[in-house]
Enzyme design. Structure first.
Site, short mmCIF file in Angstrom:
data_model
loop_
_atom_site.label_atom_id
_atom_site.label_comp_id
_atom_site.label_asym_id
_atom_site.label_seq_id
_atom_site.Cartn_x
_atom_site.Cartn_y
_atom_site.Cartn_z
N GLY A 46 0.76 -1.23 0.00
CA GLY A 46 0.11 -0.05 -0.01
C GLY A 46 0.97 1.33 0.03
N GLN A 51 2.87 10.00 1.66
CA GLN A 51 3.98 9.24 1.85
C GLN A 51 4.96 9.78 0.54
OE1 GLN A 51 2.27 5.49 2.50
NE2 GLN A 51 3.99 5.39 4.00
N CYS A 97 5.40 -0.33 7.81
CA CYS A 97 5.23 0.99 7.17
C CYS A 97 6.21 1.42 6.41
CB CYS A 97 4.76 2.02 8.24
SG CYS A 97 4.44 3.67 7.39
N LEU A 98 6.38 1.90 5.21
CA LEU A 98 7.36 2.28 4.49
C LEU A 98 7.74 3.51 4.77
CD1 LEU A 98 5.83 1.31 0.98
CD2 LEU A 98 7.37 -0.03 2.06
N HIS A 139 -4.86 0.95 7.39
CA HIS A 139 -3.50 1.69 7.59
C HIS A 139 -3.31 2.79 6.52
CE1 HIS A 139 0.90 1.17 8.23
NE2 HIS A 139 0.92 1.76 7.15
N GLU A 140 -3.74 2.66 5.42
CA GLU A 140 -3.67 3.68 4.38
C GLU A 140 -4.45 5.18 4.69
OE1 GLU A 140 -0.83 3.62 2.76
OE2 GLU A 140 -0.82 1.42 3.00
N HIS A 143 -3.09 7.31 7.22
CA HIS A 143 -2.05 8.05 6.79
C HIS A 143 -2.64 9.51 6.30
CE1 HIS A 143 1.70 6.20 6.61
NE2 HIS A 143 1.46 5.12 6.25
O1 K1U Z 1 1.36 2.49 3.79
C1 K1U Z 1 2.50 1.82 4.06
O2 K1U Z 1 3.52 2.28 4.63
C2 K1U Z 1 2.84 0.56 3.12
C3 K1U Z 1 2.65 -0.49 3.92
C4 K1U Z 1 1.44 -1.04 4.40
C5 K1U Z 1 1.08 -2.07 5.16
C6 K1U Z 1 1.83 -3.23 5.46
C7 K1U Z 1 1.41 -4.17 6.25
C8 K1U Z 1 0.31 -3.66 6.98
C9 K1U Z 1 -0.63 -2.66 6.78
C10 K1U Z 1 -0.21 -1.95 5.88
C11 K1U Z 1 3.74 -1.53 3.53
O3 K1U Z 1 3.49 -1.94 2.35
S1 K1U Z 1 5.16 -2.11 4.33
C12 K1U Z 1 5.88 -3.66 3.56
C13 K1U Z 1 5.05 -4.79 3.49
O4 K1U Z 1 4.25 -4.90 4.49
C14 K1U Z 1 5.20 -5.76 2.52
C15 K1U Z 1 6.26 -5.76 1.59
C16 K1U Z 1 6.28 -6.59 0.73
C17 K1U Z 1 5.72 -7.86 0.64
C18 K1U Z 1 4.91 -7.99 1.76
C19 K1U Z 1 4.57 -7.04 2.46
ZN ZN Z 2 2.34 3.35 6.56
#
Ligand code: K1U
Ligand code: ZN
Length: 177
Positions: A46, A51, A97-98, A139-140, A143
């Site tokens: 996401g 972001q 979270c990225l 989560h998004e 944000h």
């Molecule tokens: O919004 C963001 O920071 C992105 C975040 C979204 C998210 C992840 C986990 C739970 C809720 C929301 C991410 O994508 S973090 C990376 C991640 O979870 C992932 C990356 C590669 C493969 C699988 C998962």
């Molecule tokens: Zn996030």
């Protein structure tokens, strides 16, 4: 399409409330394409526009392509998303979270959600979700309201994470939260 930089805590922009998208036009669709490229490259499931430094109510998601790499990407684009309903039932999921790299923690949220939004053509849509899609949507949308997943943790844990990132930003001359 172009990959954009993802901002991380303690950047103050992550604490701002994003403004509604007023027009769904080609310029917005270019931002959408950049967000998708950025999200897939990260890699993430996401991404909220804030972001990448654009505080507008726009999110991208793809929880399918990441769970099973043999499946084709299934990007979702939600403009002005609004939580219409959340279940009383709750579920726990380990979130990342990225904008808070390499930190993961379990968060409890409503297990099912219904979200209204505009698609990339500006057409109103509704999505009902459970599982990881429900987690990611919440989560998004958080944000867009300046909320981060660490706000769902104890103050002790949150302060520990914020301090760690603030120290790293200070050492590299970044902005405070
Ligand atoms: O919004 C963001 O920071 C992105 C975040 C979204 C998210 C992840 C986990 C739970 C809720 C929301 C991410 O994508 S973090 C990376 C991640 O979870 C992932 C990356 C590669 C493969 C699988 C998962
Ligand atoms: Zn996030």
């Amino acid at each position: 399409m172009a990959k954009r930089d993802i901002i991380s805590i303690p950047d103050r922009l992550l604490r701002s409330k994003s403004a509604p998208v007023e027009r769904v036009d080609d310029e917005l669709r270019r931002l959408v394409d950049d967000m998708l490229e950025t999200m897939y490259a990260a890699p993430g499931i996401g991404l909220a526009a804030v972001q990448v430094g654009v505080p507008r109510r726009l999110i991208t998601l793809d929880v399918v392509g990441r769970e099973d790499e043999t499946k084709a990407p299934e990007p979702l684009v939600l403009i002005n998303p609004k939580l219409l309903w959340t279940s009383d039932e709750r579920a726990t999921y380990e979130e990342g979270c990225l904008s808070i790299p390499e930190f993961y923690a379990e968060v409890e949220r409503p297990a099912q959600v219904r979200v209204g939004y505009l698609d990339r053509e500006g057409k109103p849509q509704v999505v009902e979700a459970n599982g990881v899609l429900a987690v990611c949507l919440q989560h998004e949308i958080d944000h867009l309201n300046g909320k981060l997943f660490i706000d769902h943790l104890s103050k002790l844990k949150r302060d520990m994470v914020v301090k760690k990132f603030a120290k790293a930003a200070k050492q590299s001359g970044g902005k405070a939260m």
